[in-house]
Design a protein around this motif. Structure first.
Motif, PDB file in Angstrom:
ATOM      1  N   GLU A   1     -42.727 -96.368  40.285  1.00 34.68           N
ATOM      2  CA  GLU A   1     -44.031 -96.145  41.306  1.00 34.68           C
ATOM      3  C   GLU A   1     -44.349 -97.292  42.413  1.00 34.68           C
ATOM      4  N   THR A   2     -44.809 -96.902  43.617  1.00 37.08           N
ATOM      5  CA  THR A   2     -44.985 -97.591  43.996  1.00 37.08           C
ATOM      6  C   THR A   2     -46.390 -98.037  44.301  1.00 37.08           C
ATOM      7  N   THR A   3     -46.334 -99.352  44.317  1.00 39.90           N
ATOM      8  CA  THR A   3     -48.021 -99.922  43.568  1.00 39.90           C
ATOM      9  C   THR A   3     -47.754-101.022  45.167  1.00 39.90           C
ATOM     10  N   VAL A   4     -49.140-101.116  45.342  1.00 41.83           N
ATOM     11  CA  VAL A   4     -49.897-102.329  46.434  1.00 41.83           C
ATOM     12  C   VAL A   4     -49.211-103.686  46.138  1.00 41.83           C
ATOM     13  N   THR A   5     -48.481-104.158  45.038  1.00 43.64           N
ATOM     14  CA  THR A   5     -48.103-105.299  44.237  1.00 43.64           C
ATOM     15  C   THR A   5     -46.799-105.227  44.123  1.00 43.64           C
ATOM     16  N   SER A   6     -45.856-104.033  44.145  1.00 42.93           N
ATOM     17  CA  SER A   6     -44.441-104.068  44.350  1.00 42.93           C
ATOM     18  C   SER A   6     -43.819-103.746  45.861  1.00 42.93           C
ATOM     19  N   VAL A   7     -44.134-103.794  46.635  1.00 45.93           N
ATOM     20  CA  VAL A   7     -44.392-103.732  47.669  1.00 45.93           C
ATOM     21  C   VAL A   7     -44.702-104.620  48.499  1.00 45.93           C
ATOM     22  N   ILE A   8     -45.460-105.856  47.982  1.00 51.74           N
ATOM     23  CA  ILE A   8     -46.013-106.930  48.992  1.00 51.74           C
ATOM     24  C   ILE A   8     -44.420-108.157  48.467  1.00 51.74           C
ATOM     25  N   ASP A   9     -43.762-108.699  50.110  1.00 54.07           N
ATOM     26  CA  ASP A   9     -42.455-109.893  49.518  1.00 54.07           C
ATOM     27  C   ASP A   9     -43.278-110.827  49.827  1.00 54.07           C
TER      28      ASP A   9
ATOM     29  N   VAL B   1     -52.210-114.065  47.560  1.00 53.67           N
ATOM     30  CA  VAL B   1     -52.930-112.415  47.603  1.00 53.67           C
ATOM     31  C   VAL B   1     -52.125-111.433  46.960  1.00 53.67           C
ATOM     32  N   LYS B   2     -50.642-111.441  45.690  1.00 57.55           N
ATOM     33  CA  LYS B   2     -50.529-110.687  45.203  1.00 57.55           C
ATOM     34  C   LYS B   2     -51.318-110.298  43.989  1.00 57.55           C
ATOM     35  N   GLU B   3     -52.695-111.089  43.696  1.00 60.19           N
ATOM     36  CA  GLU B   3     -53.410-111.674  42.269  1.00 60.19           C
ATOM     37  C   GLU B   3     -54.571-111.205  42.759  1.00 60.19           C
ATOM     38  N   ALA B   4     -54.961-111.247  44.391  1.00 56.46           N
ATOM     39  CA  ALA B   4     -56.286-110.217  45.072  1.00 56.46           C
ATOM     40  C   ALA B   4     -55.900-109.119  44.828  1.00 56.46           C
ATOM     41  N   PHE B   5     -55.062-108.430  45.353  1.00 56.89           N
ATOM     42  CA  PHE B   5     -54.249-106.637  45.356  1.00 56.89           C
ATOM     43  C   PHE B   5     -54.669-106.461  43.740  1.00 56.89           C
ATOM     44  N   ASN B   6     -54.702-107.475  42.903  1.00 57.87           N
ATOM     45  CA  ASN B   6     -54.733-106.978  41.626  1.00 57.87           C
ATOM     46  C   ASN B   6     -55.892-106.733  41.030  1.00 57.87           C
TER      47      ASN B   6
ATOM     48  N   ALA C   1     -45.700-107.322  56.071  1.00 58.85           N
ATOM     49  CA  ALA C   1     -46.088-108.843  55.888  1.00 58.85           C
ATOM     50  C   ALA C   1     -47.567-108.697  55.889  1.00 58.85           C
ATOM     51  N   ILE C   2     -48.512-109.426  55.634  1.00 57.63           N
ATOM     52  CA  ILE C   2     -49.993-110.011  54.902  1.00 57.63           C
ATOM     53  C   ILE C   2     -50.160-110.846  56.008  1.00 57.63           C
ATOM     54  N   GLY C   3     -51.050-111.591  56.247  1.00 55.45           N
ATOM     55  CA  GLY C   3     -51.604-112.884  56.692  1.00 55.45           C
ATOM     56  C   GLY C   3     -53.061-112.992  56.864  1.00 55.45           C
ATOM     57  N   ILE C   4     -52.941-114.512  55.969  1.00 49.79           N
ATOM     58  CA  ILE C   4     -54.337-114.719  55.964  1.00 49.79           C
ATOM     59  C   ILE C   4     -54.524-115.808  56.600  1.00 49.79           C
ATOM     60  N   LEU C   5     -55.756-115.807  57.884  1.00 45.64           N
ATOM     61  CA  LEU C   5     -55.718-116.605  58.829  1.00 45.64           C
ATOM     62  C   LEU C   5     -56.876-118.461  58.396  1.00 45.64           C
ATOM     63  N   ASP C   6     -56.684-119.090  58.937  1.00 49.28           N
ATOM     64  CA  ASP C   6     -57.545-120.321  58.551  1.00 49.28           C
ATOM     65  C   ASP C   6     -59.399-119.593  59.317  1.00 49.28           C
TER      66      ASP C   6
ATOM     67  N   LEU D   1     -48.478 -96.133  51.857  1.00 47.99           N
ATOM     68  CA  LEU D   1     -48.737 -97.189  51.722  1.00 47.99           C
ATOM     69  C   LEU D   1     -50.103 -97.960  51.861  1.00 47.99           C
ATOM     70  N   LEU D   2     -50.310 -96.596  53.873  1.00 44.12           N
ATOM     71  CA  LEU D   2     -52.038 -96.505  53.658  1.00 44.12           C
ATOM     72  C   LEU D   2     -52.799 -96.495  52.598  1.00 44.12           C
ATOM     73  N   SER D   3     -52.758 -95.189  52.024  1.00 40.70           N
ATOM     74  CA  SER D   3     -54.034 -94.836  51.090  1.00 40.70           C
ATOM     75  C   SER D   3     -53.435 -95.912  50.284  1.00 40.70           C
ATOM     76  N   LEU D   4     -52.541 -96.942  49.423  1.00 39.30           N
ATOM     77  CA  LEU D   4     -52.255 -97.160  48.550  1.00 39.30           C
ATOM     78  C   LEU D   4     -53.602 -98.770  49.004  1.00 39.30           C
ATOM     79  N   PHE D   5     -53.040 -99.426  49.786  1.00 41.05           N
ATOM     80  CA  PHE D   5     -54.223-100.207  50.378  1.00 41.05           C
ATOM     81  C   PHE D   5     -55.287-100.303  50.879  1.00 41.05           C
ATOM     82  N   ALA D   6     -55.397 -98.863  51.589  1.00 41.00           N
ATOM     83  CA  ALA D   6     -57.144 -98.771  51.364  1.00 41.00           C
ATOM     84  C   ALA D   6     -57.983 -98.236  50.272  1.00 41.00           C
ATOM     85  N   ARG D   7     -57.160 -97.993  49.339  1.00 44.18           N
ATOM     86  CA  ARG D   7     -57.539 -97.966  47.876  1.00 44.18           C
ATOM     87  C   ARG D   7     -57.941 -99.386  47.485  1.00 44.18           C
TER      88      ARG D   7
END
Length: 153
Positions: free
Chosen positions: A3-11, A147-152, A82-87, A121-127
């Motif tokens: 099953e595709t999960t947000v954390t399985s998609v994050i590299d 970042v992965k932990e945040a999505f968990n 790709a996920i970017g966290i800006l300062d 993907l959009l719906s997984l992340f949006a949720r």
């Protein structure tokens, strides 16, 4: 297939924290280069062009300092994000007039399969992004692991 999960998609290779980009263009280019380096794109310039074409259709700033830019593109060799966290907050067209500090850039092909994956993907992340705890954790993330932990959450 699992099953595709947000954390399985994050590299972890395509997560950048403490980005210092001062504008949308620099941030998108930096994230696209990360996707390219990790083997998700076969044409970075073409991909960026497609992302900007999508940006013209409407704002990808969804509020709460989050933007989810994306372009369905023939320049994508495999689906990724790709996920970017800006300062610092940067200007972006958003629905709540805040800038953006978290960018979630999707890379999906322009074929039918890509379109289906893109919606999934959009719906997984949006949720996940509908939850304040996830947003708060993302805004303070120091590493790909954070970042992965945040999505968990």
């Amino acid at each position: 297939m699992a099953e595709t999960t947000v954390t399985s998609v994050i590299d972890s290779q395509t997560v950048l924290t403490h980005m210092t980009a001062t504008n949308k263009d620099d941030a998108l280019r930096e994230l696209a280069a990360t996707l390219s380096d990790a083997g998700y794109l076969n044409d970075t310039a073409g991909y960026i062009h497609d992302v900007y074409q999508r940006e013209k259709e409407g704002s990808t700033g969804i509020g709460n300092y989050i933007a989810i830019p994306h372009g369905k593109s023939d320049s994508v060799s495999k689906i990724g994000v790709a996920i970017g966290i800006l300062d610092h907050e940067i200007d972006w067209e958003t629905i709540d007039d805040h800038g953006v500090k978290v960018i979630i850039l999707f890379a999906v092909g322009s074929d039918t399969e890509g379109a289906k994956e893109h919606l999934k993907l959009l719906s997984l992340f949006a949720r996940k992004l509908g939850r304040d705890a996830v947003i708060e954790a993302l805004l303070t993330a120091d590493s790909a692991k954070d970042v992965k932990e945040a999505f968990n959450n």
